[in-house]
Design a protein around this motif. Structure first.
Motif, PDB file in Angstrom:
ATOM      1  N   LYS A   1       0.205   8.022  -1.777  1.00 23.95           N
ATOM      2  CA  LYS A   1      -0.894   7.898  -2.716  1.00 23.95           C
ATOM      3  C   LYS A   1      -2.052   7.254  -1.982  1.00 23.95           C
ATOM      4  O   LYS A   1      -1.858   6.321  -1.201  1.00 23.95           O
ATOM      5  CB  LYS A   1      -0.462   7.033  -3.899  1.00 23.95           C
ATOM      6  N   ASP A   2      -3.237   7.741  -2.200  1.00 20.34           N
ATOM      7  CA  ASP A   2      -4.422   7.178  -1.562  1.00 20.34           C
ATOM      8  C   ASP A   2      -4.491   5.699  -1.900  1.00 20.34           C
ATOM      9  O   ASP A   2      -4.432   5.320  -3.072  1.00 20.34           O
ATOM     10  CB  ASP A   2      -5.666   7.905  -2.069  1.00 20.34           C
ATOM     11  N   PRO A   3      -4.599   4.825  -0.881  1.00 22.64           N
ATOM     12  CA  PRO A   3      -4.649   3.385  -1.159  1.00 22.64           C
ATOM     13  C   PRO A   3      -5.728   2.990  -2.157  1.00 22.64           C
ATOM     14  O   PRO A   3      -5.578   2.004  -2.871  1.00 22.64           O
ATOM     15  CB  PRO A   3      -4.917   2.766   0.216  1.00 22.64           C
ATOM     16  N   GLU A   4      -6.804   3.742  -2.245  1.00 26.33           N
ATOM     17  CA  GLU A   4      -7.851   3.415  -3.211  1.00 26.33           C
ATOM     18  C   GLU A   4      -7.396   3.626  -4.647  1.00 26.33           C
ATOM     19  O   GLU A   4      -7.997   3.106  -5.572  1.00 26.33           O
ATOM     20  CB  GLU A   4      -9.110   4.232  -2.920  1.00 26.33           C
ATOM     21  N   GLU A   5      -6.300   4.381  -4.834  1.00 27.75           N
ATOM     22  CA  GLU A   5      -5.767   4.638  -6.173  1.00 27.75           C
ATOM     23  C   GLU A   5      -4.663   3.656  -6.549  1.00 27.75           C
ATOM     24  O   GLU A   5      -4.148   3.697  -7.664  1.00 27.75           O
ATOM     25  CB  GLU A   5      -5.216   6.068  -6.249  1.00 27.75           C
ATOM     26  N   TRP A   6      -4.273   2.770  -5.636  1.00 29.26           N
ATOM     27  CA  TRP A   6      -3.204   1.824  -5.911  1.00 29.26           C
ATOM     28  C   TRP A   6      -3.627   0.838  -6.990  1.00 29.26           C
ATOM     29  O   TRP A   6      -4.728   0.304  -6.975  1.00 29.26           O
ATOM     30  CB  TRP A   6      -2.862   1.026  -4.670  1.00 29.26           C
ATOM     31  N   VAL A   7      -2.735   0.554  -7.901  1.00 25.86           N
ATOM     32  CA  VAL A   7      -2.997  -0.436  -8.944  1.00 25.86           C
ATOM     33  C   VAL A   7      -3.055  -1.829  -8.316  1.00 25.86           C
ATOM     34  O   VAL A   7      -3.855  -2.665  -8.708  1.00 25.86           O
ATOM     35  CB  VAL A   7      -1.897  -0.373 -10.027  1.00 25.86           C
ATOM     36  N   THR A   8      -2.223  -2.077  -7.318  1.00 32.01           N
ATOM     37  CA  THR A   8      -2.169  -3.395  -6.674  1.00 32.01           C
ATOM     38  C   THR A   8      -2.903  -3.416  -5.336  1.00 32.01           C
ATOM     39  O   THR A   8      -2.726  -4.332  -4.539  1.00 32.01           O
ATOM     40  CB  THR A   8      -0.706  -3.826  -6.448  1.00 32.01           C
ATOM     41  N   GLY A   9      -3.718  -2.430  -5.079  1.00 33.23           N
ATOM     42  CA  GLY A   9      -4.391  -2.309  -3.793  1.00 33.23           C
ATOM     43  C   GLY A   9      -5.325  -3.447  -3.453  1.00 33.23           C
ATOM     44  O   GLY A   9      -5.597  -3.709  -2.282  1.00 33.23           O
ATOM     45  N   ASP A  10      -5.804  -4.156  -4.469  1.00 36.98           N
ATOM     46  CA  ASP A  10      -6.740  -5.248  -4.195  1.00 36.98           C
ATOM     47  C   ASP A  10      -6.031  -6.598  -4.035  1.00 36.98           C
ATOM     48  O   ASP A  10      -6.674  -7.615  -3.806  1.00 36.98           O
ATOM     49  CB  ASP A  10      -7.809  -5.337  -5.274  1.00 36.98           C
ATOM     50  N   GLU A  11      -4.703  -6.594  -4.110  1.00 38.96           N
ATOM     51  CA  GLU A  11      -3.944  -7.820  -3.863  1.00 38.96           C
ATOM     52  C   GLU A  11      -3.872  -8.071  -2.357  1.00 38.96           C
ATOM     53  O   GLU A  11      -4.025  -7.159  -1.556  1.00 38.96           O
ATOM     54  CB  GLU A  11      -2.523  -7.677  -4.420  1.00 38.96           C
ATOM     55  N   PRO A  12      -3.621  -9.309  -1.951  1.00 39.27           N
ATOM     56  CA  PRO A  12      -3.498  -9.601  -0.519  1.00 39.27           C
ATOM     57  C   PRO A  12      -2.365  -8.788   0.111  1.00 39.27           C
ATOM     58  O   PRO A  12      -1.369  -8.487  -0.543  1.00 39.27           O
ATOM     59  CB  PRO A  12      -3.159 -11.097  -0.487  1.00 39.27           C
ATOM     60  N   MET A  13      -2.546  -8.446   1.387  1.00 40.80           N
ATOM     61  CA  MET A  13      -1.508  -7.682   2.080  1.00 40.80           C
ATOM     62  C   MET A  13      -0.193  -8.453   2.054  1.00 40.80           C
ATOM     63  O   MET A  13      -0.169  -9.678   1.943  1.00 40.80           O
ATOM     64  CB  MET A  13      -1.932  -7.366   3.511  1.00 40.80           C
ATOM     65  N   THR A  14       0.895  -7.694   2.150  1.00 42.63           N
ATOM     66  CA  THR A  14       2.225  -8.300   2.138  1.00 42.63           C
ATOM     67  C   THR A  14       2.527  -8.913   3.502  1.00 42.63           C
ATOM     68  O   THR A  14       1.852  -8.616   4.499  1.00 42.63           O
ATOM     69  CB  THR A  14       3.297  -7.252   1.818  1.00 42.63           C
ATOM     70  N   GLY A  15       3.557  -9.725   3.551  1.00 42.60           N
ATOM     71  CA  GLY A  15       3.988 -10.301   4.819  1.00 42.60           C
ATOM     72  C   GLY A  15       4.411  -9.237   5.811  1.00 42.60           C
ATOM     73  O   GLY A  15       4.133  -9.339   7.011  1.00 42.60           O
ATOM     74  N   ALA A  16       5.086  -8.206   5.316  1.00 43.93           N
ATOM     75  CA  ALA A  16       5.516  -7.116   6.195  1.00 43.93           C
ATOM     76  C   ALA A  16       4.307  -6.373   6.762  1.00 43.93           C
ATOM     77  O   ALA A  16       4.282  -6.028   7.952  1.00 43.93           O
ATOM     78  CB  ALA A  16       6.423  -6.152   5.435  1.00 43.93           C
ATOM     79  N   GLN A  17       3.304  -6.115   5.921  1.00 37.62           N
ATOM     80  CA  GLN A  17       2.089  -5.465   6.406  1.00 37.62           C
ATOM     81  C   GLN A  17       1.407  -6.326   7.462  1.00 37.62           C
ATOM     82  O   GLN A  17       0.980  -5.822   8.496  1.00 37.62           O
ATOM     83  CB  GLN A  17       1.103  -5.211   5.255  1.00 37.62           C
ATOM     84  N   ARG A  18       1.307  -7.626   7.195  1.00 42.58           N
ATOM     85  CA  ARG A  18       0.643  -8.544   8.134  1.00 42.58           C
ATOM     86  C   ARG A  18       1.336  -8.511   9.488  1.00 42.58           C
ATOM     87  O   ARG A  18       0.699  -8.413  10.530  1.00 42.58           O
ATOM     88  CB  ARG A  18       0.636  -9.961   7.572  1.00 42.58           C
ATOM     89  N   SER A  19       2.655  -8.596   9.483  1.00 42.67           N
ATOM     90  CA  SER A  19       3.415  -8.620  10.721  1.00 42.67           C
ATOM     91  C   SER A  19       3.253  -7.319  11.506  1.00 42.67           C
ATOM     92  O   SER A  19       2.988  -7.337  12.713  1.00 42.67           O
ATOM     93  CB  SER A  19       4.898  -8.865  10.397  1.00 42.67           C
ATOM     94  N   TYR A  20       3.413  -6.191  10.822  1.00 49.24           N
ATOM     95  CA  TYR A  20       3.314  -4.894  11.496  1.00 49.24           C
ATOM     96  C   TYR A  20       1.887  -4.638  11.969  1.00 49.24           C
ATOM     97  O   TYR A  20       1.668  -4.157  13.087  1.00 49.24           O
ATOM     98  CB  TYR A  20       3.794  -3.788  10.558  1.00 49.24           C
ATOM     99  N   LEU A  21       0.918  -4.991  11.153  1.00 48.93           N
ATOM    100  CA  LEU A  21      -0.485  -4.795  11.520  1.00 48.93           C
ATOM    101  C   LEU A  21      -0.855  -5.676  12.704  1.00 48.93           C
ATOM    102  O   LEU A  21      -1.604  -5.253  13.592  1.00 48.93           O
ATOM    103  CB  LEU A  21      -1.387  -5.079  10.319  1.00 48.93           C
ATOM    104  N   ASP A  22      -0.315  -6.884  12.754  1.00 48.19           N
ATOM    105  CA  ASP A  22      -0.555  -7.774  13.886  1.00 48.19           C
ATOM    106  C   ASP A  22      -0.039  -7.126  15.177  1.00 48.19           C
ATOM    107  O   ASP A  22      -0.728  -7.113  16.199  1.00 48.19           O
ATOM    108  CB  ASP A  22       0.123  -9.126  13.648  1.00 48.19           C
TER     109      ASP A  22
END
Length: 84
Positions: free
Chosen positions: A29-50
């Motif tokens: 799903k396009d991230p812009e359509e996410w209901v929770t898309g404006d919440e802070p990134m998750t810990g898993a996202q932070r780690s992988y993105l780092d």
């Protein structure tokens, strides 16, 4: 009685909304359509993105939203050998 893997409605007609059918990838799903898309990134996202950012020699802000982090992850994966 013939068996079919195609779901049908009460009238026996095939239904259009099926899981596992040839309708495309409904898990993306396009991230812009996410209901929770404006919440802070998750810990898993932070780690992988780092990890991805370091490998790409990039620095990214640490206050990304879930949607922004997902978009950066997709972009950095596409530019590297990683596929997820």
């Amino acid at each position: 009685m013939s068996e079919s893997n195609t779901p049908s409605n009460r009238d026996g007609a095939p239904t259009e909304d099926v899981l596992g059918g040839p309708q495309g990838d409904s898990t993306r799903k396009d991230p812009e359509e996410w209901v929770t898309g404006d919440e802070p990134m998750t810990g898993a996202q932070r780690s992988y993105l780092d990890t991805l950012a370091r490998e790409a020699g990039e620095q990214l802000p640490g206050d990304l939203t879930k949607a922004e982090a997902s978009e950066h992850i997709d972009r950095l994966q596409a530019a590297s050998d990683r596929t997820g």
